[in-house]
Design an enzyme around this catalytic site. Structure first.
Site, PDB file in Angstrom:
ATOM      1  N   GLY A  59      13.901  15.606   9.071  1.00 37.69           N
ATOM      2  CA  GLY A  59      12.899  16.448   8.429  1.00 37.69           C
ATOM      3  C   GLY A  59      13.559  17.438   7.496  1.00 37.69           C
ATOM      4  O   GLY A  59      14.755  17.733   7.631  1.00 37.69           O
ATOM      5  N   CYS A  86      19.250  13.520  12.683  1.00 47.46           N
ATOM      6  CA  CYS A  86      19.274  14.658  11.750  1.00 47.46           C
ATOM      7  C   CYS A  86      18.493  15.838  12.331  1.00 47.46           C
ATOM      8  O   CYS A  86      18.922  16.440  13.308  1.00 47.46           O
ATOM      9  CB  CYS A  86      18.760  14.220  10.379  1.00 47.46           C
ATOM     10  SG  CYS A  86      19.121  15.393   9.043  1.00 47.46           S
ATOM     11  N   TYR A  87      17.343  16.186  11.754  1.00 49.32           N
ATOM     12  CA  TYR A  87      16.524  17.264  12.314  1.00 49.32           C
ATOM     13  C   TYR A  87      16.194  16.943  13.773  1.00 49.32           C
ATOM     14  O   TYR A  87      16.105  17.848  14.620  1.00 49.32           O
ATOM     15  CB  TYR A  87      15.246  17.429  11.501  1.00 49.32           C
ATOM     16  CG  TYR A  87      14.413  18.627  11.890  1.00 49.32           C
ATOM     17  CD1 TYR A  87      14.558  19.847  11.229  1.00 49.32           C
ATOM     18  CD2 TYR A  87      13.467  18.543  12.906  1.00 49.32           C
ATOM     19  CE1 TYR A  87      13.788  20.948  11.588  1.00 49.32           C
ATOM     20  CE2 TYR A  87      12.694  19.634  13.268  1.00 49.32           C
ATOM     21  CZ  TYR A  87      12.859  20.842  12.604  1.00 49.32           C
ATOM     22  OH  TYR A  87      12.089  21.925  12.958  1.00 49.32           O
ATOM     23  N   HIS A 173      21.910   9.340   9.528  1.00 48.29           N
ATOM     24  CA  HIS A 173      20.696   8.517   9.512  1.00 48.29           C
ATOM     25  C   HIS A 173      21.028   7.041   9.725  1.00 48.29           C
ATOM     26  O   HIS A 173      21.346   6.325   8.774  1.00 48.29           O
ATOM     27  CB  HIS A 173      19.966   8.677   8.170  1.00 48.29           C
ATOM     28  CG  HIS A 173      19.357  10.015   7.967  1.00 48.29           C
ATOM     29  ND1 HIS A 173      18.075  10.318   8.374  1.00 48.29           N
ATOM     30  CD2 HIS A 173      19.853  11.138   7.391  1.00 48.29           C
ATOM     31  CE1 HIS A 173      17.803  11.574   8.055  1.00 48.29           C
ATOM     32  NE2 HIS A 173      18.866  12.087   7.467  1.00 48.29           N
ATOM     33  N   GLU A 175      18.981   4.737  10.206  1.00 41.76           N
ATOM     34  CA  GLU A 175      17.891   3.900   9.706  1.00 41.76           C
ATOM     35  C   GLU A 175      18.065   3.460   8.260  1.00 41.76           C
ATOM     36  O   GLU A 175      17.390   2.525   7.806  1.00 41.76           O
ATOM     37  CB  GLU A 175      16.540   4.628   9.872  1.00 41.76           C
ATOM     38  CG  GLU A 175      16.305   5.786   8.927  1.00 41.76           C
ATOM     39  CD  GLU A 175      16.844   7.114   9.432  1.00 41.76           C
ATOM     40  OE1 GLU A 175      16.316   8.156   9.020  1.00 41.76           O
ATOM     41  OE2 GLU A 175      17.801   7.097  10.231  1.00 41.76           O
ATOM     42  N   SER A 227      -5.309  -6.516  -7.959  1.00 40.97           N
ATOM     43  CA  SER A 227      -4.477  -6.486  -9.156  1.00 40.97           C
ATOM     44  C   SER A 227      -3.777  -7.815  -9.401  1.00 40.97           C
ATOM     45  O   SER A 227      -3.301  -8.080 -10.499  1.00 40.97           O
ATOM     46  CB  SER A 227      -3.408  -5.391  -9.017  1.00 40.97           C
ATOM     47  OG  SER A 227      -2.470  -5.738  -8.012  1.00 40.97           O
ATOM     48  N   GLY A 228      -3.703  -8.644  -8.370  1.00 39.87           N
ATOM     49  CA  GLY A 228      -2.929  -9.863  -8.465  1.00 39.87           C
ATOM     50  C   GLY A 228      -1.517  -9.690  -7.956  1.00 39.87           C
ATOM     51  O   GLY A 228      -0.751 -10.646  -7.893  1.00 39.87           O
ATOM     52  N   GLY A 229      -1.150  -8.452  -7.607  1.00 41.59           N
ATOM     53  CA  GLY A 229       0.158  -8.181  -7.043  1.00 41.59           C
ATOM     54  C   GLY A 229       0.203  -8.518  -5.568  1.00 41.59           C
ATOM     55  O   GLY A 229      -0.798  -8.883  -4.950  1.00 41.59           O
ATOM     56  N   VAL A 230       1.369  -8.354  -4.969  1.00 41.42           N
ATOM     57  CA  VAL A 230       1.571  -8.744  -3.574  1.00 41.42           C
ATOM     58  C   VAL A 230       0.712  -7.907  -2.629  1.00 41.42           C
ATOM     59  O   VAL A 230       0.041  -8.439  -1.740  1.00 41.42           O
ATOM     60  CB  VAL A 230       3.059  -8.599  -3.185  1.00 41.42           C
ATOM     61  CG1 VAL A 230       3.272  -8.978  -1.731  1.00 41.42           C
ATOM     62  CG2 VAL A 230       3.934  -9.439  -4.094  1.00 41.42           C
ATOM     63  N   ASP A 231       0.701  -6.589  -2.825  1.00 43.22           N
ATOM     64  CA  ASP A 231       0.046  -5.696  -1.872  1.00 43.22           C
ATOM     65  C   ASP A 231      -1.455  -5.965  -1.789  1.00 43.22           C
ATOM     66  O   ASP A 231      -2.009  -6.158  -0.708  1.00 43.22           O
ATOM     67  CB  ASP A 231       0.299  -4.234  -2.256  1.00 43.22           C
ATOM     68  CG  ASP A 231       1.775  -3.914  -2.373  1.00 43.22           C
ATOM     69  OD1 ASP A 231       2.581  -4.577  -1.700  1.00 43.22           O
ATOM     70  OD2 ASP A 231       2.124  -3.015  -3.160  1.00 43.22           O
ATOM     71  N   SER A 232      -2.125  -5.953  -2.936  1.00 42.98           N
ATOM     72  CA  SER A 232      -3.574  -6.163  -2.914  1.00 42.98           C
ATOM     73  C   SER A 232      -3.916  -7.589  -2.489  1.00 42.98           C
ATOM     74  O   SER A 232      -4.957  -7.826  -1.860  1.00 42.98           O
ATOM     75  CB  SER A 232      -4.195  -5.849  -4.277  1.00 42.98           C
ATOM     76  OG  SER A 232      -3.706  -6.703  -5.285  1.00 42.98           O
ATOM     77  N   SER A 233      -3.050  -8.548  -2.802  1.00 38.55           N
ATOM     78  CA  SER A 233      -3.306  -9.935  -2.404  1.00 38.55           C
ATOM     79  C   SER A 233      -3.240 -10.097  -0.885  1.00 38.55           C
ATOM     80  O   SER A 233      -4.046 -10.816  -0.295  1.00 38.55           O
ATOM     81  CB  SER A 233      -2.290 -10.866  -3.069  1.00 38.55           C
ATOM     82  OG  SER A 233      -2.392 -10.807  -4.474  1.00 38.55           O
ATOM     83  N   LYS A 378       7.543  -2.963   1.299  1.00 37.50           N
ATOM     84  CA  LYS A 378       7.279  -4.149   0.488  1.00 37.50           C
ATOM     85  C   LYS A 378       7.758  -5.430   1.152  1.00 37.50           C
ATOM     86  O   LYS A 378       7.045  -6.437   1.140  1.00 37.50           O
ATOM     87  CB  LYS A 378       7.940  -3.987  -0.888  1.00 37.50           C
ATOM     88  CG  LYS A 378       7.705  -5.146  -1.826  1.00 37.50           C
ATOM     89  CD  LYS A 378       6.254  -5.224  -2.299  1.00 37.50           C
ATOM     90  CE  LYS A 378       5.960  -4.120  -3.295  1.00 37.50           C
ATOM     91  NZ  LYS A 378       4.596  -4.254  -3.857  1.00 37.50           N
TER      92      LYS A 378
END
Length: 533
Positions: A59, A86-87, A173, A175, A227-233, A378
């Site tokens: 944080g 970390c924090y 970190h 991660e 949109s035709g992109g990966v996320d919205s598809s 992603k």
């Protein structure tokens, strides 16, 4: 004895770190389910979630600041393994009676830790190793019962643990990918210390997400920005599986898409999904609104606001047709939320840039939101798409920002600039698609060490002198951006072979009217972002 694989869950308590959700996804990468809760969640609430272990995120605050995020001390009395980063290490130390001090010199970026004691957490990793630090404060005195297990020249307590109570912490970190043995450290905690089993998969997640959408929507209608992109598809595929014809997919064509993309989007989604599809031709309206606008955030605001206006108009048409819409589904993913400074849990991250799908509704417009991907990155979204049965060419489509080419054109957006950028970008994608395909054929790995994660062209608001056919030219340069990444949180510029760069440059200069020079952006993220605006 290991825990039953069914119902395994790791809770991440979020203290407002930009890497908070990244911790959860790294746990999921190791096939253990993980969820995030606010850092101030009461111990009773955490216990009710029946977790197998707890991780405390980093944080931005100081543990001694007046409004510093804190943790319920009873969390450490639940009898569960706890790991702090970390924090998270600092708040663990402070809560349990240790001391945190302000170091004379901070540590930011790569650092070398040296093992100073036997450590269950660091087991199987080298005595000296590279980690990723980002701190000014550090633990000055460990709590009673803790052992310091590693240090750096600047940080005397780079990691600590109390094996008797199953409490572990690192100042660095694990991660992030820059911590070389971070995955091994997380594996040690999950499997060696907690006794969990790597049994969780994307199939489990799809079942959960589909059920969540069904329960939330009921018999209501949903409108989706496609949109035709990966996320919205992927969201479209999830919603189509969950609610079928209750979904209307709306494709808003703002005229800022890549070359030939509007035609491809319509062809794909009228054949791939059994849902309503509406193609909104808004090119002229967007062109008028963006005329003369040069400031990036103003471009994003205009595009985002008009995005909602176009959707509202379609929703009104549906209502007048007797099909009122209550929900809007969006392809918001976690990096969008981080960069916009919006938080679903814990503290507040600083705003880096606005995203069209996170801007508030225009006055008088309201939909209940469905954002099934807002806790995922992603590459996780791509894995979901594959598990949902989406075709490979769609799942591995290049990331593309909602505002489109408007934020890859520096300065005002004009028809001339759009034409130049569309043609140059098409060449970049064609050549690097071929380069990645060749690597895939050679290695069999979609993301090999040499493959490129994202690539595109940028058009700066300048002109440069050149010579073509013995004549002076004064035309626009094209900037090539190509990066290696897995999650968009960090990225490095791609080390492309010279022959690939030369071919891209030669084709752009020869085939794109108005362009006479090609430059290559060799800046990582951070300090830059992947996009230019």
């Amino acid at each position: 004895m290991s825990k039953n694989a069914q119902g395994q869950k790791v809770i991440v308590l979020d203290f407002g770190a930009q890497y908070g959700q990244l911790i959860a996804r790294r746990v999921r990468d190791l096939h253990v389910y993980s969820e995030i809760l606010p850092c101030d969640a009461p111990a009773e609430e955490i216990a009710a979630a029946n977790p197998s272990a707890i991780i405390l995120s980093g944080g931005p605050a100081s543990v001694y600041a007046e409004d510093a995020p804190s943790v319920d001390p009873a969390v450490f009395e639940l009898g569960l393994p706890v790991l702090g980063f970390c924090y998270g290490q600092q708040i663990m130390a402070k809560t349990l009676g240790g001391m945190v001090g302000h170091t004379e010199k901070g540590e930011y970026g790569a650092a070398t830790i040296e093992r100073v004691a036997t450590s269950r957490l660091l087991d199987g990793t080298p005595g000296e190793q590279t980690v990723w630090m980002s701190h000014r404060d550090a633990v000055a005195k460990v709590p009673e019962g803790f052992v310091i297990t590693s240090s750096t020249d600047i940080c005397p307590v780079a990691s600590m643990e109390c094996a008797e109570r199953n409490l572990y912490a690192t100042q660095f970190h694990p991660e992030v990918r820059h911590t070389r043995y971070g995955t091994q450290i997380l594996s040690n905690f999950l499997f060696g210390i907690c006794g969990l089993e790597p049994t969780w998969s994307m199939d489990n997640l799809i079942d959960t997400l589909v059920q969540d959408v069904r329960e939330k929507v009921g018999d209501k209608r949903v409108i989706l920005g496609l949109s035709g992109g990966v996320d919205s598809s992927v969201v479209a595929a999830l919603c189509a599986r969950a609610i079928g014809k209750q979904l209307t997919c709306v494709f808003v064509n703002h005229g800022l898409l890549r070359k030939d993309e509007p035609e491809q989007v319509e062809e794909i989604f009228t054949k791939l999904f059994d849902v309503d599809f509406v193609h909104v031709h808004a090119e002229e309206r967007y062109a008028r609104l963006l005329a003369g606008i040069t400031e990036p955030e103003e471009k994003r605001r205009i595009i985002g606001t008009q995005f909602w206006n176009e959707f509202f108009a379609v929703a009104q048409d549906l209502a007048e047709d007797g099909r009122p819409v209550q929900f809007m589904a969006q392809g918001t993913i976690y990096p969008d939320i981080i960069e916009s400074g919006a938080r679903k849990t814990g503290g507040k991250a600083s705003t880096i840039k606005s995203h069209h799908n996170l801007i508030p509704f225009p006055e008088g417009v309201h939909f209940d939101l469905i954002e099934p991907l807002d806790h995922f990155f992603k590459d996780e979204v791509r894995a979901l798409g594959t598990a949902l049965g989406l075709p490979e060419y769609l799942v591995w489509r290049q990331p593309f920002p909602g505002p489109g080419l408007a934020i890859r054109i520096i300065g005002s957006v004009t028809p001339e600039k759009l034409e130049i950028l569309k043609n140059a970008d098409a060449i970049v994608r064609e050549e690097l698609d071929a380069y990645n395909a060749k690597l895939f054929a050679e290695t069999g790995e979609r993301n090999s060490e040499r493959s490129v994660w994202q690539y595109f062209a940028v058009l700066p608001d300048i002109k440069s002198v050149g010579v073509m056919g013995d004549e002076r030219t004064y035309q626009r340069p094209i900037i090539l951006r190509a990066v290696e990444s897995s999650d968009a949180m960090t990225a490095d510029w791609a080390k492309l072979p010279y022959e690939v760069l030369a071919k891209i440059s030669g084709r752009i200069v020869a085939e794109v009217p108005g362009a006479n020079r090609v430059c290559y952006d060799i800046t990582s993220k951070p300090p830059a972002t992947i996009e230019w605006e």
